[in-house]
Design a protein around this motif. Structure first.
Motif, PDB file in Angstrom:
ATOM      1  N   GLY A   1       0.821  -1.200   0.000  1.00 20.19           N
ATOM      2  CA  GLY A   1       0.000   0.000   0.000  1.00 20.19           C
ATOM      3  C   GLY A   1       0.853   1.248   0.000  1.00 20.19           C
ATOM      4  O   GLY A   1       0.578   2.210  -0.720  1.00 20.19           O
ATOM      5  N   PHE A   2       1.902   1.231   0.796  1.00 23.67           N
ATOM      6  CA  PHE A   2       2.802   2.380   0.840  1.00 23.67           C
ATOM      7  C   PHE A   2       3.461   2.608  -0.517  1.00 23.67           C
ATOM      8  O   PHE A   2       3.507   3.735  -1.012  1.00 23.67           O
ATOM      9  N   VAL A   3       3.954   1.551  -1.137  1.00 27.63           N
ATOM     10  CA  VAL A   3       4.668   1.683  -2.412  1.00 27.63           C
ATOM     11  C   VAL A   3       3.776   2.310  -3.476  1.00 27.63           C
ATOM     12  O   VAL A   3       4.151   3.278  -4.147  1.00 27.63           O
ATOM     13  N   ILE A   4       2.577   1.775  -3.633  1.00 32.66           N
ATOM     14  CA  ILE A   4       1.676   2.260  -4.682  1.00 32.66           C
ATOM     15  C   ILE A   4       1.228   3.687  -4.399  1.00 32.66           C
ATOM     16  O   ILE A   4       1.293   4.567  -5.273  1.00 32.66           O
ATOM     17  N   HIS A   5       0.805   3.949  -3.180  1.00 33.63           N
ATOM     18  CA  HIS A   5       0.221   5.254  -2.874  1.00 33.63           C
ATOM     19  C   HIS A   5       1.268   6.356  -2.761  1.00 33.63           C
ATOM     20  O   HIS A   5       1.033   7.480  -3.195  1.00 33.63           O
TER      21      HIS A   5
ATOM     22  N   HIS B   1       3.570  11.421  -4.211  1.00 24.87           N
ATOM     23  CA  HIS B   1       4.833  12.153  -4.360  1.00 24.87           C
ATOM     24  C   HIS B   1       4.925  12.846  -5.720  1.00 24.87           C
ATOM     25  O   HIS B   1       5.380  13.987  -5.806  1.00 24.87           O
ATOM     26  N   ALA B   2       4.460  12.164  -6.759  1.00 27.77           N
ATOM     27  CA  ALA B   2       4.645  12.689  -8.115  1.00 27.77           C
ATOM     28  C   ALA B   2       3.469  13.525  -8.611  1.00 27.77           C
ATOM     29  O   ALA B   2       3.634  14.302  -9.549  1.00 27.77           O
ATOM     30  N   LYS B   3       2.308  13.364  -7.996  1.00 28.52           N
ATOM     31  CA  LYS B   3       1.102  14.038  -8.480  1.00 28.52           C
ATOM     32  C   LYS B   3       0.472  14.869  -7.353  1.00 28.52           C
ATOM     33  O   LYS B   3      -0.491  14.442  -6.708  1.00 28.52           O
ATOM     34  N   PRO B   4       0.987  16.067  -7.107  1.00 30.69           N
ATOM     35  CA  PRO B   4       0.482  16.881  -5.992  1.00 30.69           C
ATOM     36  C   PRO B   4      -0.984  17.285  -6.134  1.00 30.69           C
ATOM     37  O   PRO B   4      -1.605  17.683  -5.142  1.00 30.69           O
ATOM     38  N   HIS B   5      -1.543  17.182  -7.332  1.00 36.30           N
ATOM     39  CA  HIS B   5      -2.948  17.546  -7.525  1.00 36.30           C
ATOM     40  C   HIS B   5      -3.891  16.386  -7.237  1.00 36.30           C
ATOM     41  O   HIS B   5      -5.111  16.573  -7.206  1.00 36.30           O
ATOM     42  N   LEU B   6      -3.345  15.192  -7.011  1.00 39.75           N
ATOM     43  CA  LEU B   6      -4.166  14.025  -6.706  1.00 39.75           C
ATOM     44  C   LEU B   6      -4.032  13.717  -5.216  1.00 39.75           C
ATOM     45  O   LEU B   6      -3.056  13.122  -4.779  1.00 39.75           O
ATOM     46  N   ASP B   7      -5.013  14.130  -4.448  1.00 44.80           N
ATOM     47  CA  ASP B   7      -4.933  14.011  -2.994  1.00 44.80           C
ATOM     48  C   ASP B   7      -5.464  12.685  -2.461  1.00 44.80           C
ATOM     49  O   ASP B   7      -5.128  12.287  -1.341  1.00 44.80           O
ATOM     50  N   CYS B   8      -6.299  12.015  -3.232  1.00 45.17           N
ATOM     51  CA  CYS B   8      -6.888  10.753  -2.777  1.00 45.17           C
ATOM     52  C   CYS B   8      -6.630   9.662  -3.808  1.00 45.17           C
ATOM     53  O   CYS B   8      -6.835   9.880  -5.014  1.00 45.17           O
ATOM     54  N   VAL B   9      -6.190   8.500  -3.341  1.00 40.23           N
ATOM     55  CA  VAL B   9      -5.859   7.375  -4.229  1.00 40.23           C
ATOM     56  C   VAL B   9      -6.549   6.120  -3.709  1.00 40.23           C
ATOM     57  O   VAL B   9      -6.439   5.795  -2.523  1.00 40.23           O
ATOM     58  N   ILE B  10      -7.239   5.417  -4.594  1.00 44.51           N
ATOM     59  CA  ILE B  10      -7.957   4.185  -4.245  1.00 44.51           C
ATOM     60  C   ILE B  10      -7.402   3.037  -5.082  1.00 44.51           C
ATOM     61  O   ILE B  10      -7.246   3.165  -6.294  1.00 44.51           O
ATOM     62  N   HIS B  11      -7.137   1.928  -4.421  1.00 46.40           N
ATOM     63  CA  HIS B  11      -6.674   0.724  -5.117  1.00 46.40           C
ATOM     64  C   HIS B  11      -7.550  -0.445  -4.685  1.00 46.40           C
ATOM     65  O   HIS B  11      -7.757  -0.652  -3.492  1.00 46.40           O
TER      66      HIS B  11
ATOM     67  N   ALA C   1     -17.997   2.904 -19.282  1.00 42.61           N
ATOM     68  CA  ALA C   1     -16.647   2.731 -19.826  1.00 42.61           C
ATOM     69  C   ALA C   1     -16.209   3.948 -20.634  1.00 42.61           C
ATOM     70  O   ALA C   1     -15.013   4.288 -20.655  1.00 42.61           O
ATOM     71  N   LEU C   2     -17.145   4.615 -21.278  1.00 41.74           N
ATOM     72  CA  LEU C   2     -16.791   5.756 -22.124  1.00 41.74           C
ATOM     73  C   LEU C   2     -16.301   6.949 -21.319  1.00 41.74           C
ATOM     74  O   LEU C   2     -15.647   7.840 -21.872  1.00 41.74           O
ATOM     75  N   LYS C   3     -16.596   6.967 -20.039  1.00 43.08           N
ATOM     76  CA  LYS C   3     -16.008   8.002 -19.179  1.00 43.08           C
ATOM     77  C   LYS C   3     -14.489   7.950 -19.251  1.00 43.08           C
ATOM     78  O   LYS C   3     -13.800   8.977 -19.092  1.00 43.08           O
ATOM     79  N   PHE C   4     -13.932   6.755 -19.513  1.00 49.40           N
ATOM     80  CA  PHE C   4     -12.484   6.550 -19.500  1.00 49.40           C
ATOM     81  C   PHE C   4     -11.891   6.407 -20.907  1.00 49.40           C
ATOM     82  O   PHE C   4     -10.730   6.030 -21.042  1.00 49.40           O
ATOM     83  N   TYR C   5     -12.676   6.711 -21.914  1.00 49.80           N
ATOM     84  CA  TYR C   5     -12.190   6.524 -23.286  1.00 49.80           C
ATOM     85  C   TYR C   5     -10.951   7.387 -23.540  1.00 49.80           C
ATOM     86  O   TYR C   5     -11.000   8.611 -23.412  1.00 49.80           O
ATOM     87  N   ARG C   6      -9.851   6.750 -23.849  1.00 45.00           N
ATOM     88  CA  ARG C   6      -8.558   7.407 -24.054  1.00 45.00           C
ATOM     89  C   ARG C   6      -8.126   8.224 -22.833  1.00 45.00           C
ATOM     90  O   ARG C   6      -7.329   9.151 -22.952  1.00 45.00           O
ATOM     91  N   ARG C   7      -8.656   7.865 -21.688  1.00 46.78           N
ATOM     92  CA  ARG C   7      -8.318   8.546 -20.434  1.00 46.78           C
ATOM     93  C   ARG C   7      -7.989   7.527 -19.344  1.00 46.78           C
ATOM     94  O   ARG C   7      -8.147   7.805 -18.156  1.00 46.78           O
ATOM     95  N   LEU C   8      -7.550   6.357 -19.773  1.00 46.91           N
ATOM     96  CA  LEU C   8      -7.269   5.250 -18.864  1.00 46.91           C
ATOM     97  C   LEU C   8      -5.875   4.703 -19.148  1.00 46.91           C
ATOM     98  O   LEU C   8      -5.513   4.471 -20.298  1.00 46.91           O
ATOM     99  N   SER C   9      -5.106   4.494 -18.086  1.00 50.83           N
ATOM    100  CA  SER C   9      -3.734   3.991 -18.236  1.00 50.83           C
ATOM    101  C   SER C   9      -3.667   2.511 -17.851  1.00 50.83           C
ATOM    102  O   SER C   9      -4.592   1.964 -17.240  1.00 50.83           O
ATOM    103  N   TYR C  10      -2.524   1.894 -18.198  1.00 51.61           N
ATOM    104  CA  TYR C  10      -2.293   0.483 -17.871  1.00 51.61           C
ATOM    105  C   TYR C  10      -0.880   0.333 -17.328  1.00 51.61           C
ATOM    106  O   TYR C  10       0.054   0.979 -17.804  1.00 51.61           O
ATOM    107  N   HIS C  11      -0.744  -0.538 -16.333  1.00 49.44           N
ATOM    108  CA  HIS C  11       0.570  -0.820 -15.736  1.00 49.44           C
ATOM    109  C   HIS C  11       0.768  -2.318 -15.709  1.00 49.44           C
ATOM    110  O   HIS C  11      -0.067  -3.062 -15.187  1.00 49.44           O
TER     111      HIS C  11
ATOM    112  N   VAL D   1       4.111   5.709 -11.854  1.00 46.04           N
ATOM    113  CA  VAL D   1       3.841   7.114 -12.146  1.00 46.04           C
ATOM    114  C   VAL D   1       3.914   7.379 -13.646  1.00 46.04           C
ATOM    115  O   VAL D   1       3.045   8.057 -14.219  1.00 46.04           O
ATOM    116  N   ASN D   2       4.934   6.837 -14.298  1.00 45.52           N
ATOM    117  CA  ASN D   2       5.080   7.041 -15.740  1.00 45.52           C
ATOM    118  C   ASN D   2       3.904   6.451 -16.507  1.00 45.52           C
ATOM    119  O   ASN D   2       3.415   7.046 -17.485  1.00 45.52           O
ATOM    120  N   ASP D   3       3.444   5.282 -16.069  1.00 40.72           N
ATOM    121  CA  ASP D   3       2.321   4.649 -16.758  1.00 40.72           C
ATOM    122  C   ASP D   3       1.023   5.409 -16.526  1.00 40.72           C
ATOM    123  O   ASP D   3       0.191   5.495 -17.421  1.00 40.72           O
TER     124      ASP D   3
END
Length: 250
Positions: free
Chosen positions: A89-93, A98-108, A131-141, A157-159
């Motif tokens: 949990g620590f690693v992912i969050h 750290h890299a995205k200061p505009h994203l204050d909440c993260v859910i996994h 699903a269309l909410k995420f059309y071309r707005r979804l990443s994969y890792h 972060v890069n992904d």
């Protein structure tokens, strides 16, 4: 034990919001025993975030169960000493915070439908409005095993790039936002889209909207009134657990 007296009011309110979010994730059955996690940056403390005390079920989560840690995984406050934090949990969050200061909440999450879609070669298909909410707005890792290596943070972060939602291949889902309301909205729609896809794939001759219609629909989710809808949805969801507020906000 209620430790409200030891915590400043701003942090305490953040803890109550995050505890409520844990309870809602449980309400919508997006849990996996004591695994998976949700985090929230502490207001006015950009290098600190709150995460669950490992071992507490989401539907039992309270504000005082949450742990304030820094981006190195160190527990910050004396009142949180002795609480256990999930390393994965620590690693992912910490990577996202750290890299995205505009994203204050993260859910996994590790839901069955989310993992099922994560294991499909084509990922999330544009076959539903959700699903269309995420059309071309979804990443994969890509899957790298249980997320215990700090070296994976940079790749996560890069992904993710400039998106707010990501499918972790063979693993689960990740969604983030500038508030608990925004992150909840992202994970709710992504999870629902995966549920729809798993059911739809049992049939044949799926209907695919045109690329132009897919992009148009995705842009509709980003219109000016979207902000109000997100907060209205959050408050509506909170009403489902309002009777438990005295319990989770302690």
């Amino acid at each position: 034990m209620n430790q409200h007296f030891a915590i400043n009011p701003v942090e305490w309110e953040a803890r109550c919001q995050l505890a409520a979010l844990y309870r809602l994730i449980a309400y919508y059955k997006m849990t996996d025993l004591i695994d998976t996690h949700i985090s929230l940056r502490v207001p006015d403390e950009p290098h600190h975030f709150l995460i669950n005390r490992y071992g507490v079920l989401f539907d039992h989560m309270c504000a005082s169960d949450l742990v304030k840690i820094d981006h190195d995984g160190k527990i910050v406050e004396n009142y949180d000493q002795g609480k256990k934090v999930n390393v994965a949990g620590f690693v992912i969050h910490s990577a996202i915070h750290h890299a995205k200061p505009h994203l204050d909440c993260v859910i996994h999450t590790h839901t069955a439908d989310g993992i099922a879609v994560s294991a499909q070669q084509d990922g999330l298909l544009p076959i539903s409005q959700h699903a269309l909410k995420f059309y071309r707005r979804l990443s994969y890792h890509s899957y790298e095993g249980i997320a215990l290596s700090l070296e994976e943070r940079e790749r996560l972060v890069n992904d993710l790039g400039n998106n707010k939602a990501m499918i972790l291949r063979n693993h689960g889902l990740l969604a983030a936002g500038p508030s608990v309301a925004h992150a909840f909205h992202e994970i709710y729609f992504l999870e629902r889209a995966c549920q729809i896809q798993v059911k739809a794939l049992s049939a044949h001759n799926l209907i695919y909207p045109s690329e132009a219609l897919c992009e148009f629909t995705a842009s509709q989710f980003e219109q000016d009134d979207a902000e109000g809808i997100i907060w209205d949805a959050w408050h509506a969801a909170l009403s489902l657990i309002e009777k438990d507020k005295a319990d989770f906000c302690r």
